[in-house]
Write an enzyme that holds these catalytic residues in place. Structure first.
Site, mmCIF file in Angstrom:
data_model
loop_
_atom_site.group_PDB
_atom_site.id
_atom_site.type_symbol
_atom_site.label_atom_id
_atom_site.label_comp_id
_atom_site.label_asym_id
_atom_site.label_seq_id
_atom_site.Cartn_x
_atom_site.Cartn_y
_atom_site.Cartn_z
ATOM 1 N N SER A 221 68.856 55.949 145.246
ATOM 2 C CA SER A 221 70.266 55.578 145.074
ATOM 3 C C SER A 221 71.213 56.621 145.648
ATOM 4 C CB SER A 221 70.563 55.363 143.589
ATOM 5 O OG SER A 221 69.780 54.299 143.076
ATOM 6 N N GLU B 84 62.068 57.796 154.203
ATOM 7 C CA GLU B 84 61.528 57.386 152.907
ATOM 8 C C GLU B 84 60.020 57.174 153.050
ATOM 9 O OE1 GLU B 84 60.447 56.740 149.443
ATOM 10 O OE2 GLU B 84 62.600 57.121 149.664
ATOM 11 N N CYS C 176 64.728 54.506 140.712
ATOM 12 C CA CYS C 176 65.466 53.573 139.864
ATOM 13 C C CYS C 176 65.121 52.121 140.180
ATOM 14 C CB CYS C 176 66.968 53.797 140.017
ATOM 15 S SG CYS C 176 67.953 52.692 138.995
ATOM 16 N N CYS D 274 64.481 52.473 136.357
ATOM 17 C CA CYS D 274 65.455 51.753 135.533
ATOM 18 C C CYS D 274 65.371 50.239 135.659
ATOM 19 C CB CYS D 274 66.884 52.165 135.907
ATOM 20 S SG CYS D 274 67.094 53.858 136.437
ATOM 21 N N LYS E 17 61.952 48.603 134.577
ATOM 22 C CA LYS E 17 61.841 48.871 133.140
ATOM 23 C C LYS E 17 62.757 47.948 132.343
ATOM 24 C CE LYS E 17 64.583 51.648 131.519
ATOM 25 N NZ LYS E 17 65.416 52.882 131.445
ATOM 26 N N TYR F 24 63.241 59.418 126.295
ATOM 27 C CA TYR F 24 63.684 58.030 126.413
ATOM 28 C C TYR F 24 62.634 57.148 127.077
ATOM 29 C CZ TYR F 24 64.963 58.848 131.344
ATOM 30 O OH TYR F 24 64.943 59.128 132.684
ATOM 31 N N ILE F 25 61.867 57.672 128.040
ATOM 32 C CA ILE F 25 60.849 56.847 128.702
ATOM 33 C C ILE F 25 59.760 56.456 127.715
ATOM 34 C CG2 ILE F 25 59.099 56.793 130.514
ATOM 35 C CD1 ILE F 25 60.896 58.647 132.161
ATOM 36 N N GLU G 199 61.191 53.934 125.165
ATOM 37 C CA GLU G 199 61.422 52.623 125.775
ATOM 38 C C GLU G 199 60.123 51.867 125.985
ATOM 39 O OE1 GLU G 199 65.542 53.611 128.243
ATOM 40 O OE2 GLU G 199 63.606 53.930 129.190
ATOM 41 N N ARG H 276 54.945 65.847 119.970
ATOM 42 C CA ARG H 276 54.676 67.159 119.381
ATOM 43 C C ARG H 276 55.847 67.730 118.598
ATOM 44 N NH1 ARG H 276 56.718 71.191 122.900
ATOM 45 N NH2 ARG H 276 57.467 70.367 124.892
ATOM 46 N N THR I 58 70.819 57.781 137.409
ATOM 47 C CA THR I 58 71.116 57.143 138.692
ATOM 48 C C THR I 58 72.605 57.143 139.037
ATOM 49 O OG1 THR I 58 69.148 55.763 138.568
ATOM 50 C CG2 THR I 58 70.932 54.975 139.977
ATOM 51 N N HIS J 206 87.099 40.467 115.892
ATOM 52 C CA HIS J 206 86.293 40.023 114.751
ATOM 53 C C HIS J 206 85.762 38.613 114.982
ATOM 54 C CE1 HIS J 206 85.052 39.889 110.556
ATOM 55 N NE2 HIS J 206 85.574 38.677 110.488
ATOM 56 N N GLU K 140 83.718 46.207 116.394
ATOM 57 C CA GLU K 140 84.947 46.434 115.631
ATOM 58 C C GLU K 140 84.811 47.607 114.667
ATOM 59 O OE1 GLU K 140 86.032 43.499 112.515
ATOM 60 O OE2 GLU K 140 84.152 42.501 113.042
#
Length: 461
Positions: free
Chosen positions: A15, A35, A43, A48, A51, A180-181, A184, A201, A313, A439, A444
């Site tokens: 990205s 590349e 990503c 991302c 996933k 987080y990985i 998730e 751990r 990203t 609401h 809220e």
């Protein structure tokens, strides 16, 4: 005429690299990007985006449970892993194609291959018998998963990259890690019906997040069927005819079909030729850069995860824009890393922006005011579920600015994006309170929190 083949050569078409290459080419410069895998980077290809597709697929099982409480019934509902993989791979290929096409439209040459620095202005495309020179070089090679290679049996474990392409859905999985990985993927596999264990751990998951968020999420993911084992790590992994036996340091043994390590990511700098180009690494093994993303080589810059500043990203993209403005627009800019919102697509998900309570207490000279609420979402009214949402505001007691917002619950990533605008703008708690509520919504609660947290109500909560 330039003495070089290109004005700018970018290593890595993720990205950040793609954005920098396109902007510079559109500005009239001759640009190429190399590349070694697929255009789109971590990503789009193995992070991302795929996933999030897996998260959405796995959330269906929970949605079906909720639906039954509302009178729906489903006969023989089942999930087919190969069907999902095929749909996911088709979409990822489409997105990668869009990235490649956009490079072409901007006039960027795409070089398929691994680029290695030979000196500060020269790169070699490995195996292609091609050497390229460039006036300026931008490194945007990202990061890669890390595994403890000295752990006996580690060769039997996978990382998040292989998790996207498992030939079949396992019956049992153990995920090592607490970031987080790991969290998730624990939600993903549990939602797809896999017997899931998460070991970490540390004393609690999501190190670096607010302590209330960490404790709340650990309890909530267990309600979704994830077995969480804290303060523990692997001693060894043993392959047997029945599966993989995980020998843990606390004496436990767990047999699973798959072991996944999500124990961190490291900058992808291996064999990149940095030393030959005069590019130094910092003590953590990331490329050393100044606030404007310039490396220790005068004509080489680096952005994104390879610099290990803030590995998100959107941040890499903003760093790319700042690089272009600084180098090619004579408008020196650097990205502001303060109050950047982030989301964890756990189940339930997490959305946060700003300071944790602990960070705020250290930085706010006259203390902090804390507002916390926990409640059952309206959606679960008919299900008997005891799942709870957590919302927390951290306020500088002196200025009354809201300096941190922390949400655990459905749609929290969507909410936090908008809350981030208010935090970034420095709005006060009174201004939040003056905003009329929508609401009935969960959001809220963010503008109706009135009672400060005290030692008394903390104990009661």
């Amino acid at each position: 005429m330039s003495d070089y083949d290109y004005d700018l050569f970018v290593i890595g078409a993720g990205s950040g690299g793609v954005r920098a290459a396109r902007l510079t080419a559109l500005g009239g410069k001759k640009v190429a990007v190399a590349e070694e895998f697929r255009v789109g980077g971590t990503c789009v290809i193995r992070g991302c985006v795929p996933k999030k597709f897996m998260v959405m697929a796995s959330e269906v099982s929970h949605a079906l449970e909720i639906a039954e409480g509302y009178g729906w019934s489903f006969d023989n509902a089942k999930f087919d892993w190969p069907t999902f993989l095929e749909a996911k791979d088709v979409e990822i290929a489409r997105l990668s194609g869009i990235y490649a096409a956009n490079l072409g439209k901007a006039g960027v040459e795409l070089v398929h291959g691994r680029a290695v620095l030979k000196d500060a202005h020269t790169v070699e495309i490995v195996g292609k018998n091609r050497t390229i020179t460039a006036e300026k070089i931008l490194i945007a090679t990202g990061g890669r998963p890390w595994k403890p290679e000295d752990l006996p049996g580690i060769e039997h474990a996978i990382t998040s990259e292989e998790a996207f392409h498992l030939p079949e859905l396992p019956r049992r999985i153990l995920i090592a890690g607490g970031g987080y990985i790991a969290v998730e993927f624990a939600g993903i596999f549990a939602g797809l019906g896999v017997e899931t264990t998460l070991i970490y751990r540390g004393p609690n998951i999501l190190r670096g997040f607010d302590d209330d968020v960490r404790a709340h999420l650990a309890g909530e993911i267990e309600k979704r069927g994830v077995k969480v084992v804290l303060g523990c790590q692997h001693k060894s992994i043993e392959k047997t005819a029945a599966g993989l036996v995980n020998h843990l340091e606390n004496g436990m043994t767990l047999e699973t079909d798959v072991v996944m390590f999500a124990t961190g990511r490291i900058p992808y700098v291996k064999d990149l030729g940095l030393e030959a180009a005069g590019v130094e690494l910092n003590d953590e093994g990331a490329i050393k850069v100044d606030p404007y993303s310039k490396t220790t080589a005068d004509n080489i810059w680096a952005i994104g995860d390879v610099t290990d500043r803030m590995n998100l990203t959107p941040v890499a993209i903003r760093e790319a824009v700042a690089f272009h403005q600084t180098v090619y627009r004579d408008s020196p800019q650097h990205f502001d890393y303060e109050a950047v919102a982030t989301a964890v697509f756990s189940q339930p998900p997490v959305g946060v922006v700003g300071l944790t309570e602990a960070e705020a207490r250290r930085s706010c000279s006259k203390g902090v005011d804390v507002y916390v609420t926990r409640f059952r979402p309206m959606k679960y009214a008919f299900t008997g579920s005891d799942e709870r949402v957590l919302m927390k505001l951290v306020v500088d007691a002196d200025s009354q600015r809201v300096v941190g917002v922390h949400i655990v619950g459905p749609d929290s990533p969507e909410m936090i994006q908008l809350a981030a605008i208010a935090v970034k703008a420095g709005l006060t708690k009174a201004q939040w309170d003056a905003t009329c509520a929508v609401h009935p919504t969960m959001a809220e609660e963010l503008v109706t929190l009135k009672e400060k947290q005290t030692p008394a109500n903390m104990a009661a909560g």
